[in-house]
Design a protein around this motif. Structure first.
Motif, PDB file in Angstrom:
ATOM      1  N   ASP A 276      33.874  34.245  45.582  1.00  0.00           N
ATOM      2  CA  ASP A 276      35.168  33.566  45.464  1.00  0.00           C
ATOM      3  C   ASP A 276      35.159  32.446  44.434  1.00  0.00           C
ATOM      4  O   ASP A 276      36.188  31.792  44.225  1.00  0.00           O
ATOM      5  CB  ASP A 276      35.576  32.989  46.833  1.00  0.00           C
ATOM      6  CG  ASP A 276      35.838  34.072  47.858  1.00  0.00           C
ATOM      7  OD1 ASP A 276      36.431  35.099  47.483  1.00  0.00           O
ATOM      8  OD2 ASP A 276      35.439  33.908  49.024  1.00  0.00           O
TER       9      ASP A 276
ATOM     10  N   PHE B 213      36.483  40.242  38.780  1.00  0.00           N
ATOM     11  CA  PHE B 213      37.680  40.181  39.613  1.00  0.00           C
ATOM     12  C   PHE B 213      38.896  40.201  38.696  1.00  0.00           C
ATOM     13  O   PHE B 213      38.825  39.788  37.537  1.00  0.00           O
ATOM     14  CB  PHE B 213      37.695  38.921  40.490  1.00  0.00           C
ATOM     15  CG  PHE B 213      37.817  37.634  39.708  1.00  0.00           C
ATOM     16  CD1 PHE B 213      39.050  37.047  39.493  1.00  0.00           C
ATOM     17  CD2 PHE B 213      36.691  37.019  39.194  1.00  0.00           C
ATOM     18  CE1 PHE B 213      39.171  35.866  38.758  1.00  0.00           C
ATOM     19  CE2 PHE B 213      36.790  35.832  38.460  1.00  0.00           C
ATOM     20  CZ  PHE B 213      38.034  35.256  38.242  1.00  0.00           C
ATOM     21  N   ASN B 214      40.010  40.704  39.212  1.00  0.00           N
ATOM     22  CA  ASN B 214      41.266  40.692  38.461  1.00  0.00           C
ATOM     23  C   ASN B 214      42.418  40.798  39.445  1.00  0.00           C
ATOM     24  O   ASN B 214      42.218  41.030  40.643  1.00  0.00           O
ATOM     25  CB  ASN B 214      41.305  41.831  37.420  1.00  0.00           C
ATOM     26  CG  ASN B 214      41.134  43.203  38.057  1.00  0.00           C
ATOM     27  OD1 ASN B 214      41.947  43.632  38.875  1.00  0.00           O
ATOM     28  ND2 ASN B 214      40.054  43.890  37.700  1.00  0.00           N
ATOM     29  N   ARG B 215      43.630  40.609  38.938  1.00  0.00           N
ATOM     30  CA  ARG B 215      44.808  40.602  39.818  1.00  0.00           C
ATOM     31  C   ARG B 215      45.358  42.002  40.081  1.00  0.00           C
ATOM     32  O   ARG B 215      46.317  42.148  40.853  1.00  0.00           O
ATOM     33  CB  ARG B 215      45.891  39.703  39.225  1.00  0.00           C
ATOM     34  CG  ARG B 215      45.529  38.220  39.316  1.00  0.00           C
ATOM     35  CD  ARG B 215      46.700  37.337  38.927  1.00  0.00           C
ATOM     36  NE  ARG B 215      46.947  37.379  37.496  1.00  0.00           N
ATOM     37  CZ  ARG B 215      47.997  36.816  36.906  1.00  0.00           C
ATOM     38  NH1 ARG B 215      48.922  36.193  37.629  1.00  0.00           N
ATOM     39  NH2 ARG B 215      48.153  36.877  35.596  1.00  0.00           N
TER      40      ARG B 215
ATOM     41  N   ASN C  53      34.170  47.681  46.426  1.00  0.00           N
ATOM     42  CA  ASN C  53      35.279  47.758  45.464  1.00  0.00           C
ATOM     43  C   ASN C  53      34.788  47.920  44.025  1.00  0.00           C
ATOM     44  O   ASN C  53      35.214  47.212  43.122  1.00  0.00           O
ATOM     45  CB  ASN C  53      36.174  46.516  45.575  1.00  0.00           C
ATOM     46  CG  ASN C  53      37.469  46.652  44.795  1.00  0.00           C
ATOM     47  OD1 ASN C  53      38.068  47.723  44.729  1.00  0.00           O
ATOM     48  ND2 ASN C  53      37.907  45.557  44.186  1.00  0.00           N
TER      49      ASN C  53
ATOM     50  N   ASN D 117      35.462  48.816  38.025  1.00  0.00           N
ATOM     51  CA  ASN D 117      36.197  47.558  37.915  1.00  0.00           C
ATOM     52  C   ASN D 117      35.622  46.629  36.848  1.00  0.00           C
ATOM     53  O   ASN D 117      34.427  46.669  36.542  1.00  0.00           O
ATOM     54  CB  ASN D 117      36.184  46.832  39.264  1.00  0.00           C
ATOM     55  CG  ASN D 117      37.365  45.883  39.426  1.00  0.00           C
ATOM     56  OD1 ASN D 117      38.353  45.976  38.700  1.00  0.00           O
ATOM     57  ND2 ASN D 117      37.271  44.975  40.390  1.00  0.00           N
TER      58      ASN D 117
ATOM     59  N   PHE E 248      43.070  44.756  40.970  1.00  0.00           N
ATOM     60  CA  PHE E 248      42.218  45.385  41.982  1.00  0.00           C
ATOM     61  C   PHE E 248      41.440  44.398  42.848  1.00  0.00           C
ATOM     62  O   PHE E 248      40.830  44.808  43.830  1.00  0.00           O
ATOM     63  CB  PHE E 248      41.213  46.318  41.305  1.00  0.00           C
ATOM     64  CG  PHE E 248      41.842  47.427  40.517  1.00  0.00           C
ATOM     65  CD1 PHE E 248      42.601  48.413  41.148  1.00  0.00           C
ATOM     66  CD2 PHE E 248      41.706  47.505  39.140  1.00  0.00           C
ATOM     67  CE1 PHE E 248      43.185  49.437  40.434  1.00  0.00           C
ATOM     68  CE2 PHE E 248      42.285  48.530  38.409  1.00  0.00           C
ATOM     69  CZ  PHE E 248      43.026  49.499  39.061  1.00  0.00           C
ATOM     70  N   GLY E 249      41.411  43.126  42.491  1.00  0.00           N
ATOM     71  CA  GLY E 249      40.613  42.178  43.257  1.00  0.00           C
ATOM     72  C   GLY E 249      39.173  42.136  42.780  1.00  0.00           C
ATOM     73  O   GLY E 249      38.852  42.564  41.665  1.00  0.00           O
ATOM     74  N   ALA E 250      38.304  41.626  43.641  1.00  0.00           N
ATOM     75  CA  ALA E 250      36.911  41.380  43.268  1.00  0.00           C
ATOM     76  C   ALA E 250      35.996  42.541  43.663  1.00  0.00           C
ATOM     77  O   ALA E 250      36.228  43.222  44.661  1.00  0.00           O
ATOM     78  CB  ALA E 250      36.408  40.103  43.924  1.00  0.00           C
ATOM     79  N   THR E 251      34.970  42.743  42.851  1.00  0.00           N
ATOM     80  CA  THR E 251      33.884  43.658  43.202  1.00  0.00           C
ATOM     81  C   THR E 251      32.732  42.830  43.760  1.00  0.00           C
ATOM     82  O   THR E 251      32.383  41.785  43.198  1.00  0.00           O
ATOM     83  CB  THR E 251      33.420  44.451  41.976  1.00  0.00           C
ATOM     84  OG1 THR E 251      34.529  45.215  41.487  1.00  0.00           O
ATOM     85  CG2 THR E 251      32.271  45.384  42.319  1.00  0.00           C
ATOM     86  N   ARG E 252      32.125  43.307  44.845  1.00  0.00           N
ATOM     87  CA  ARG E 252      31.127  42.528  45.568  1.00  0.00           C
ATOM     88  C   ARG E 252      29.713  43.043  45.312  1.00  0.00           C
ATOM     89  O   ARG E 252      29.502  44.231  45.070  1.00  0.00           O
ATOM     90  CB  ARG E 252      31.435  42.550  47.068  1.00  0.00           C
ATOM     91  CG  ARG E 252      32.770  41.885  47.389  1.00  0.00           C
ATOM     92  CD  ARG E 252      33.151  41.987  48.845  1.00  0.00           C
ATOM     93  NE  ARG E 252      34.412  41.277  49.088  1.00  0.00           N
ATOM     94  CZ  ARG E 252      34.482  39.987  49.392  1.00  0.00           C
ATOM     95  NH1 ARG E 252      33.365  39.275  49.516  1.00  0.00           N
ATOM     96  NH2 ARG E 252      35.653  39.421  49.580  1.00  0.00           N
TER      97      ARG E 252
ATOM     98  N   THR F 197      28.834  37.512  43.963  1.00  0.00           N
ATOM     99  CA  THR F 197      29.352  38.278  42.843  1.00  0.00           C
ATOM    100  C   THR F 197      28.330  39.302  42.353  1.00  0.00           C
ATOM    101  O   THR F 197      27.116  39.121  42.514  1.00  0.00           O
ATOM    102  CB  THR F 197      29.729  37.359  41.664  1.00  0.00           C
ATOM    103  OG1 THR F 197      30.226  38.154  40.585  1.00  0.00           O
ATOM    104  CG2 THR F 197      28.543  36.561  41.162  1.00  0.00           C
TER     105      THR F 197
END
Length: 471
Positions: A389, A138-140, A45, A127, A142-146, A154
């Motif tokens: 997370d 992370f944001n609301r 992501n 992202n 697109f979510g988190a980048t791994r 992270t």
């Protein structure tokens, strides 16, 4: 479509040479990177908005130019994804915020326009946490980048999407921005290179306050030489920025003999809490510097007042810029942004003046320090990549962290001082997590930082270790 990993993990400089000598077309290079995105991005992501048709138009422009006997510039035909904090005309730019999730700018930021004018092929956006608040991406929207080396971890931030896109071969170069470590921390966490340049080296425009110099735009790449290639384009003065520096020649070879270079060395910058795994991983860098012929001195500058100056100036700026959004949109803004606004609204005029004085005193101490040391080599991040997370580390080696950015003082202090600083890949922990080292130079010595970084890069070749999921 299967990606051509033989192309996507070439250096940016190699790709430009292949394209301008007609050994491969810009369209073929773009197709290889789009295929790599299709294969890899769902797992990490990193790229959150894709603009393939725009990219194909730009790639065709590059091929047409070569057919007519000319190159478009240093970045001819190179695919690039811009951080989602950078305005890109006609391409959605959300700033990682629900407030702007449908926002499409009508104008490019200056560095974006310069890259496109130099031949770059914009294929999308990377992202970032909301408004760049935090070193965990992370944001609301697109979510988190791994992290591509361990997707349970992270990638850092706030230029986390850019770092992951580079590490996985989705783009050969990327831009980023940095206030408290946002270019350097994700570079360290993802085994790529990230440069926060000197104040004014890369002009910011348009901006709300062109005299606010905590933030910086910089470059990211897999190698120092590729980073220098991008700096050739974006590091040019403009009358739009009153703090622009005179031009610097980034077209010179970054290779140089570093024997006799006087380097200050510190693993904790005078007592910051540091994860023992970071200390263990980076300690051999001191011996490497000696092997390169550097004169290494165990010392570091006095960063007294840096925390206070950074906290006050950052919070005040956030309250001014984002406070009206909080008043209008309330809980559509995330916790970090709301926390900064609350802190900023409590700042007084006396607080701001004291922060400016502390920052001035720090800058002058840095000038004195770098009069006798050419570089400082130290840690980038005080921790290794942590659980994806977890919003931020709540403690480091037993020391509690009181807010979302306290764990990044090893980078933020350099931002306050206005110094050129770069994260360069160094090694991996036993569990396979990347750890970079931070090279800090005297004000204005951006190219010197690149040269020492290249020497470390050439000695370790750590940058060649790509994530398994991208191969």
């Amino acid at each position: 479509m299967s990606p051509d990993t033989g192309l996507v993990f070439r250096t940016a400089r190699e790709l430009v040479t292949l394209m301008v000598t007609r050994q491969v077309s810009a369209r073929e290079v773009l197709d290889a990177h789009l295929a790599q995105i299709e294969k890899t991005n769902p797992e990490v992501n990193a790229i959150v908005t894709l603009a393939p048709e725009r990219a194909r138009t730009l790639a065709e422009r590059a091929d047409t130019a070569i057919a007519r006997g000319r190159s478009l510039g240093p970045l001819h035909g190179l695919p690039v994804a811009h951080k989602d904090l950078a305005n890109t005309a006609g391409i959605r730019t959300t700033f990682g915020s629900l407030v702007y999730q449908a926002h499409v700018p009508v104008r490019d930021d200056l560095h974006v326009r310069r890259m496109v004018d130099a031949g770059a092929v914009t294929l999308g956006k990377t992202n970032t946490p909301e408004f760049g608040n935090g070193s965990q991406t992370f944001n609301r929207v697109f979510g988190a980048t791994r992290n591509p080396y361990d997707v349970t971890r992270t990638c850092g931030g706030s230029s986390g999407g850019a770092a992951v896109a580079l590490a996985t071969g989705m783009v050969p170069i990327a831009d980023g921005s940095d206030m408290g470590g946002s270019l350097r921390n994700p570079a360290s966490f993802c085994n790529v290179v990230g440069l926060r340049p000197s104040i004014g080296r890369v002009p910011l425009w348009p901006v709300t306050n062109d005299h606010f110099t905590l933030p910086a735009v910089g470059a990211m790449a897999r190698t120092v030489g590729d980073l220098a290639l991008q700096m050739r384009v974006i590091a040019q003065p403009t009358p739009r920025s009153p703090v622009s520096l005179p031009p610097a020649d980034f077209s010179r070879p970054v290779e140089r003999d570093v024997r006799g270079t006087r380097v200050a060395w510190s693993v904790d910058l005078g007592g910051l809490p540091v994860d023992p795994r970071v200390v263990h991983a980076m300690t051999p860098a001191r011996d490497l510097l000696l092997d390169l012929g550097c004169e290494v001195v165990d010392t570091c500058p006095d960063f007294d007042g840096a925390d206070e100056a950074f906290t006050v100036q950052r919070a005040s700026a956030q309250a001014y810029v984002y406070g009206p959004l909080l008043d209008e949109y309330g809980d559509q803004l995330g916790d970090n942004v709301r926390w900064e606004i609350a802190r900023g609204r409590a700042v007084t005029a006396i607080d701001l003046e004291r922060a400016a004085v502390l920052r001035t005193e720090l800058y002058n101490r840095m000038l004195d320090f770098f009069a006798t040391h050419q570089f400082l080599v130290t840690l980038v991040s005080q921790v290794v990549p942590f659980d994806v997370d977890l919003p931020y580390p709540t403690e480091i080696d037993g020391t509690p962290m009181t807010c979302y950015r306290e764990w990044m003082r090893s980078c933020a202090w350099m931002s306050v001082a206005g110094l050129p600083c770069m994260s360069v890949p160094f090694t991996f922990t036993p569990e396979g997590l990347p750890v970079g080292v931070q090279i800090v130079g005297a004000p204005g010595d951006d190219f010197g930082v690149l040269s020492l970084g290249h020497a470390i890069e050439a000695a370790t070749t750590t940058w060649r270790r790509h994530p398994a999921l991208a191969l």
